[in-house]
Each structure stands twice: as structure tokens, then as C-alpha cells.
Design a protein around this motif. Structure first.
Motif, PDB file in Angstrom:
ATOM      1  N   ARG A 184       0.823  -1.203   0.000  1.00  0.00           N
ATOM      2  CA  ARG A 184       0.000   0.000   0.000  1.00  0.00           C
ATOM      3  C   ARG A 184       0.864   1.263   0.000  1.00  0.00           C
ATOM      4  NH1 ARG A 184      -2.913  -3.381   3.496  1.00  0.00           N
ATOM      5  NH2 ARG A 184      -2.072  -2.386   5.384  1.00  0.00           N
ATOM      6  N   ALA A 185       1.952   1.239   0.786  1.00  0.00           N
ATOM      7  CA  ALA A 185       2.845   2.402   0.820  1.00  0.00           C
ATOM      8  C   ALA A 185       3.510   2.614  -0.534  1.00  0.00           C
ATOM      9  CB  ALA A 185       3.892   2.216   1.915  1.00  0.00           C
ATOM     10  N   LEU A 186       3.908   1.524  -1.180  1.00  0.00           N
ATOM     11  CA  LEU A 186       4.536   1.627  -2.502  1.00  0.00           C
ATOM     12  C   LEU A 186       3.566   2.215  -3.513  1.00  0.00           C
ATOM     13  CD1 LEU A 186       6.835   1.004  -4.493  1.00  0.00           C
ATOM     14  CD2 LEU A 186       5.899  -1.317  -4.701  1.00  0.00           C
ATOM     15  N   LEU A 187       2.339   1.689  -3.550  1.00  0.00           N
ATOM     16  CA  LEU A 187       1.340   2.217  -4.482  1.00  0.00           C
ATOM     17  C   LEU A 187       1.068   3.693  -4.197  1.00  0.00           C
ATOM     18  CD1 LEU A 187      -0.776   1.896  -6.700  1.00  0.00           C
ATOM     19  CD2 LEU A 187      -2.397   1.132  -4.942  1.00  0.00           C
ATOM     20  N   ALA A 188       0.894   4.040  -2.929  1.00  0.00           N
ATOM     21  CA  ALA A 188       0.579   5.423  -2.588  1.00  0.00           C
ATOM     22  C   ALA A 188       1.702   6.370  -3.003  1.00  0.00           C
ATOM     23  CB  ALA A 188       0.318   5.543  -1.085  1.00  0.00           C
ATOM     24  N   ALA A 189       2.950   5.983  -2.731  1.00  0.00           N
ATOM     25  CA  ALA A 189       4.082   6.844  -3.089  1.00  0.00           C
ATOM     26  C   ALA A 189       4.155   7.051  -4.597  1.00  0.00           C
ATOM     27  CB  ALA A 189       5.383   6.240  -2.573  1.00  0.00           C
ATOM     28  N   LEU A 190       3.921   5.992  -5.373  1.00  0.00           N
ATOM     29  CA  LEU A 190       3.964   6.122  -6.827  1.00  0.00           C
ATOM     30  C   LEU A 190       2.803   6.956  -7.351  1.00  0.00           C
ATOM     31  CD1 LEU A 190       5.027   2.466  -7.736  1.00  0.00           C
ATOM     32  CD2 LEU A 190       6.421   4.532  -7.965  1.00  0.00           C
TER      33      LEU A 190
ATOM     34  N   HIS B 292       6.195  11.066 -12.532  1.00  0.00           N
ATOM     35  CA  HIS B 292       7.591  11.377 -12.205  1.00  0.00           C
ATOM     36  C   HIS B 292       8.289  10.099 -11.719  1.00  0.00           C
ATOM     37  CE1 HIS B 292       6.707  15.685 -12.408  1.00  0.00           C
ATOM     38  NE2 HIS B 292       5.605  15.409 -11.741  1.00  0.00           N
ATOM     39  N   THR B 293       9.536   9.952 -12.094  1.00  0.00           N
ATOM     40  CA  THR B 293      10.306   8.796 -11.642  1.00  0.00           C
ATOM     41  C   THR B 293      10.642   8.937 -10.167  1.00  0.00           C
ATOM     42  OG1 THR B 293      11.289   8.510 -13.835  1.00  0.00           O
ATOM     43  CG2 THR B 293      12.424   7.469 -11.977  1.00  0.00           C
ATOM     44  N   VAL B 294      10.388   7.873  -9.414  1.00  0.00           N
ATOM     45  CA  VAL B 294      10.746   7.819  -7.999  1.00  0.00           C
ATOM     46  C   VAL B 294      11.931   6.869  -7.863  1.00  0.00           C
ATOM     47  CG1 VAL B 294       9.924   7.480  -5.642  1.00  0.00           C
ATOM     48  CG2 VAL B 294       8.303   8.104  -7.438  1.00  0.00           C
ATOM     49  N   SER B 295      13.030   7.359  -7.342  1.00  0.00           N
ATOM     50  CA  SER B 295      14.251   6.553  -7.289  1.00  0.00           C
ATOM     51  C   SER B 295      14.064   5.333  -6.392  1.00  0.00           C
ATOM     52  CB  SER B 295      15.429   7.387  -6.781  1.00  0.00           C
ATOM     53  OG  SER B 295      15.258   7.700  -5.406  1.00  0.00           O
ATOM     54  N   VAL B 296      14.874   4.309  -6.666  1.00  0.00           N
ATOM     55  CA  VAL B 296      14.855   3.101  -5.844  1.00  0.00           C
ATOM     56  C   VAL B 296      15.202   3.452  -4.401  1.00  0.00           C
ATOM     57  CG1 VAL B 296      15.999   0.882  -5.442  1.00  0.00           C
ATOM     58  CG2 VAL B 296      15.366   1.556  -7.765  1.00  0.00           C
ATOM     59  N   GLU B 297      16.184   4.344  -4.211  1.00  0.00           N
ATOM     60  CA  GLU B 297      16.590   4.720  -2.859  1.00  0.00           C
ATOM     61  C   GLU B 297      15.442   5.385  -2.103  1.00  0.00           C
ATOM     62  OE1 GLU B 297      18.207   5.470  -5.594  1.00  0.00           O
ATOM     63  OE2 GLU B 297      20.210   4.583  -5.448  1.00  0.00           O
ATOM     64  N   ARG B 298      14.700   6.233  -2.808  1.00  0.00           N
ATOM     65  CA  ARG B 298      13.593   6.927  -2.149  1.00  0.00           C
ATOM     66  C   ARG B 298      12.468   5.967  -1.803  1.00  0.00           C
ATOM     67  NH1 ARG B 298      10.428  12.047  -4.755  1.00  0.00           N
ATOM     68  NH2 ARG B 298       9.510  12.874  -2.845  1.00  0.00           N
TER      69      ARG B 298
ATOM     70  N   PRO C 261      15.640   4.020 -15.612  1.00  0.00           N
ATOM     71  CA  PRO C 261      17.032   3.736 -15.250  1.00  0.00           C
ATOM     72  C   PRO C 261      17.337   3.902 -13.762  1.00  0.00           C
ATOM     73  CG  PRO C 261      16.947   5.026 -17.273  1.00  0.00           C
ATOM     74  CD  PRO C 261      15.543   4.957 -16.757  1.00  0.00           C
ATOM     75  N   THR C 262      16.675   4.836 -13.103  1.00  0.00           N
ATOM     76  CA  THR C 262      16.992   5.081 -11.692  1.00  0.00           C
ATOM     77  C   THR C 262      15.876   4.693 -10.732  1.00  0.00           C
ATOM     78  OG1 THR C 262      16.186   7.360 -11.858  1.00  0.00           O
ATOM     79  CG2 THR C 262      18.542   6.988 -12.272  1.00  0.00           C
ATOM     80  N   GLY C 263      14.741   4.238 -11.244  1.00  0.00           N
ATOM     81  CA  GLY C 263      13.637   3.916 -10.343  1.00  0.00           C
ATOM     82  C   GLY C 263      12.392   3.494 -11.091  1.00  0.00           C
ATOM     83  N   TYR C 264      11.233   3.938 -10.614  1.00  0.00           N
ATOM     84  CA  TYR C 264       9.961   3.509 -11.187  1.00  0.00           C
ATOM     85  C   TYR C 264       9.029   4.709 -11.352  1.00  0.00           C
ATOM     86  CZ  TYR C 264      11.753  -1.053  -9.926  1.00  0.00           C
ATOM     87  OH  TYR C 264      12.553  -2.173  -9.829  1.00  0.00           O
TER      88      TYR C 264
ATOM     89  N   HIS D 234      18.202  14.034   1.900  1.00  0.00           N
ATOM     90  CA  HIS D 234      18.277  12.612   1.576  1.00  0.00           C
ATOM     91  C   HIS D 234      18.577  12.409   0.094  1.00  0.00           C
ATOM     92  CE1 HIS D 234      17.260   8.346   1.663  1.00  0.00           C
ATOM     93  NE2 HIS D 234      16.502   8.560   0.610  1.00  0.00           N
ATOM     94  N   GLU D 235      17.910  13.176  -0.762  1.00  0.00           N
ATOM     95  CA  GLU D 235      18.117  13.037  -2.196  1.00  0.00           C
ATOM     96  C   GLU D 235      19.530  13.448  -2.587  1.00  0.00           C
ATOM     97  OE1 GLU D 235      15.981  14.492  -6.360  1.00  0.00           O
ATOM     98  OE2 GLU D 235      15.097  14.946  -4.415  1.00  0.00           O
ATOM     99  N   LEU D 236      20.053  14.506  -1.970  1.00  0.00           N
ATOM    100  CA  LEU D 236      21.401  14.965  -2.275  1.00  0.00           C
ATOM    101  C   LEU D 236      22.436  13.915  -1.899  1.00  0.00           C
ATOM    102  CD1 LEU D 236      23.276  17.186  -3.258  1.00  0.00           C
ATOM    103  CD2 LEU D 236      23.202  18.185  -0.980  1.00  0.00           C
ATOM    104  N   ARG D 237      22.257  13.279  -0.740  1.00  0.00           N
ATOM    105  CA  ARG D 237      23.196  12.227  -0.344  1.00  0.00           C
ATOM    106  C   ARG D 237      23.184  11.081  -1.344  1.00  0.00           C
ATOM    107  NH1 ARG D 237      21.012  13.243   4.775  1.00  0.00           N
ATOM    108  NH2 ARG D 237      19.733  11.361   4.641  1.00  0.00           N
TER     109      ARG D 237
END
Length: 346
Positions: A33-39, A45-51, A96-99, A312-315
Motif C-alpha cells: 500500500r505504501a509503494l502504491l501510494a508513493a507512486l 515522475h520517476t521515484v528513485s529506488v533509494e527513495r 534507469p533510476t527507479g519507477y 536525503h536526495e542529495l546524499r
């Protein structure tokens, strides 16, 4: 199948709804549910794997977090089906960097709420009855707290806070429209409840004082002001803003209850609850001088969350840049290297 008519719902527990059939799909686990909601929040917009890993596991991701995210995405794809029912047209695309989630012809209840709220506020000055109807329809879309079952990660938590602020501002606009409309009666009890639930939110107290004054209950209206004044002084060390003070002065003069302009109300909504929170320029945050301490606190909290996200994104970007630099043994763009050195001067 995700296509025309499909609605991703965030205004309550997260689910996918098919209005034509009345069916709904609820991801079976909290992380799904958290994954679906975030997407959905970041649709288009692409959401990085790290995020996404940060959203699902916070500071304690599992080993092989990228593979774990990929496995969750695969399960979610099977659940929501292809875009418009066409094979090969996935709702969730691998980048390339996420989903990235594509809405296509699907909608979200949050988007529907925002559109109705904007239409209602636009109609308020010229047609308060129509405004009240539109705003009531917007509020009826809520099934509970926004993203009620997946507010643990930064993306969902920030969006839930933003949507809740929009809901409260829409409630304020709705009750002001009712007070201006041909059906102003029967709302005093609602405003009393809202003023009690949100004691630092001056707008509800302001509207309640108008309703009480119109009912001839002047002493009760003055008591509302005094209650808010004491609460603000005790908890925030401030005094009521000009609007509430003006309301008290009108009561003491036995004058008609004035209203702030609808332009001002609309400006407050756009400033504090704009949907473009992730991309907005925060450079002028110091210029914000709203009269309502609760709104100032909401703005400060929103900026704090955004700063944490940017950090977080900058790191993550710096780590990625360093890994690419080490693997290629050179940097083709000296400006990029200079920026990375400034961002992480290790």
C-alpha cells in the motif's frame, strides 16, 4: 485493469476503485500500500529506488534493498494490471533510476477533491450557494484520514499532511460560503465542534463568532474570542490576528459581522496547501506573514520535511555520482565535479 474510470484513492485507506463495477482492489500488505501510494503521489515522475526503499523501510532497509523494491513492484504490477488493458502497457514503468506510475485515463480522488475545491472557491464571491455545493461535494470524497494506512514514509507523510491542510482550508471555505448563502442556518454546532478540535486555528473561531453574532448570542461570541486569546498566549505566546480582533471590535460596537475577502481566503489556500509542494521555490519562505499561527506552523513543518527530503536526495545523488566517477576513472564535465565537491566536501 487500469484504464478509463479507474480511480486511485488516497483520501482514506489506499485502494484502487472501479466505479463501473463497484469493485475495489486493496493491496494486501502495508508495504504494498505504501509503494502504491508513493507512486500515485508522484504519478508521472520517476521515484528513485533509494527513495522508495526509504519509504518502505526507513532507516533500516534490508540487504539487497533494490531487489526487495523490485519484488514489491512486480507484485503490485500483477495487482493493478496493464494500462488500458493492453499487454505491454504497464501502469508502473521501470526507469534507469527507479519507477514511474502512469495514470493514463485513470484518476485520483485527491485530484478530484482539489478540482472541486478550486471550483468552489472560484465561485464563492459571486455565487456562494453554488460554492457551498461544490465544496460539500469535495469534502464528501473523504473516507477517513488521508493515506490512513501508509503514513510511515516521508513521501506519504508529507502528502497526508498537505491533503489534511487542504481539507481544513476547504472546510473553512465551505462554512464561509454557507454563512454567505441563502441557507446559513444549522451550522453553529458544526463550527463549535471544529473550533474545539482545532483550537489554534483562528478561522474556525472567526466563523463561529459570526454565526453566534447572527443568532444574537453576542456574549458567547465574545467568550469564543477570549478562549482563543488565552490558548494562543499560553501555547504560542502570540495574540489573535487582525481578523479575529476586528470581529471582537465589531461585536463590542454591535456592528454587522464583516467577512475577509474571498481573494484573501483563496490566497491562503494556494500558499499553504498547493499541490506542487515538491517542486516549489522555497527561497521566499521568509516572506510568509500570515495572521493564523496554525498556518504558520503548518508552513514551517512543510519546509522542514522538504529540507529533509532534499538532504536525503542529495546524499543519494552524491553517492551515485561518486560510484560512476570511480568506475569510469574520469569525469567528462568539470562543472559536475565542482558541484559534487561543494555538495559533499569529503
Amino acid at each position: 485493469m487500469t484504464g478509463a474510470g479507474t480511480e486511485f484513492r488516497l483520501l482514506g485507506p489506499v485502494e484502487v476503485h472501479q466505479p463501473r463495477t463497484g469493485s475495489r482492489v486493496v493491496p494486501p500488505g502495508a508495504k504494498q500500500r505504501a509503494l502504491l501510494a508513493a507512486l500515485v503521489v508522484e504519478a508521472g515522475h520517476t521515484v528513485s529506488v533509494e527513495r522508495l526503499a526509504d519509504e518502505l523501510w526507513g532507516a533500516h532497509p534490508p540487504r539487497g534493498a533494490a531487489n526487495a523494491v523490485q519484488a514489491h513492484v512486480a507484485r503490485l504490477r500483477r495487482l493493478v494490471g496493464p494500462l488500458d488493458g493492453r499487454a505491454g502497457r504497464e501502469v508502473i514503468m521501470t526507469e534507469p533510476t527507479g519507477y514511474l506510475l502512469r495514470l493514463g485515463e485513470a484518476t485520483t480522488d485527491a485530484g478530484h477533491f482539489r478540482r472541486l475545491s478550486a471550483e468552489g472557491r472560484a465561485a464563492a464571491a459571486s455565487d456562494p450557494d453554488r460554492a457551498a455545493t461544490l465544496l460539500e461535494r469535495a469534502l464528501s470524497l473523504w473516507r477517513g484520514p488521508a493515506l490512513a494506512d501508509c503514513r510511515g514514509g516521508p513521501v506519504c507523510a508529507a502528502e497526508a499532511d498537505r491533503l489534511e491542510e487542504q481539507r481544513l482550508l476547504t472546510l473553512e471555505a465551505f462554512y464561509e460560503a454557507r454563512l454567505r448563502s441563502a441557507r446559513p442556518d444549522g451550522i453553529t454546532d458544526d463550527l463549535e465542534r471544529l473550533a474545539e478540535e482545532h483550537p489554534l486555528r483562528e478561522r474556525f473561531a472567526d466563523l463561529l463568532m459570526v454565526a453566534l453574532q447572527r443568532a444574537g448570542r453576542h456574549s458567547e461570541a465574545l467568550a469564543v474570542y477570549e478562549r482563543v486569546r488565552r490558548r494562543l498566549a499560553t501555547e504560542l505566546g502570540v495574540t489573535p490576528g487582525p481578523s479575529l480582533r476586528g470581529r471582537r471590535e465589531a461585536l463590542l460596537r454591535q456592528g454587522p459581522p464583516p467577512f475577509p475577502s474571498w481573494e484573501r481566503t483563496s490566497e491562503r489556500y494556494e500558499r499553504y496547501a498547493g499541490y506542487e509542494g515538491y517542486g516549489e521555490d522555497l527561497g521566499h519562505a521568509g516572506d510568509v506573514t500570515d495572521d493564523d499561527p496554525a498556518l504558520r506552523a503548518a508552513e514551517m513543518a512543510r519546509i522542514g520535511r522538504r529540507l529533509a527530503e532534499l538532504s536525503h536526495e542529495l546524499r543519494n545523488l552524491t553517492r551515485r555520482f561518486d560510484a560512476l566517477t570511480e568506475s569510469s576513472h574520469y569525469v567528462t564535465d568539470p562543472l559536475s565535479r565542482s558541484f559534487a565537491d561543494q555538495a559533499d566536501p569529503r
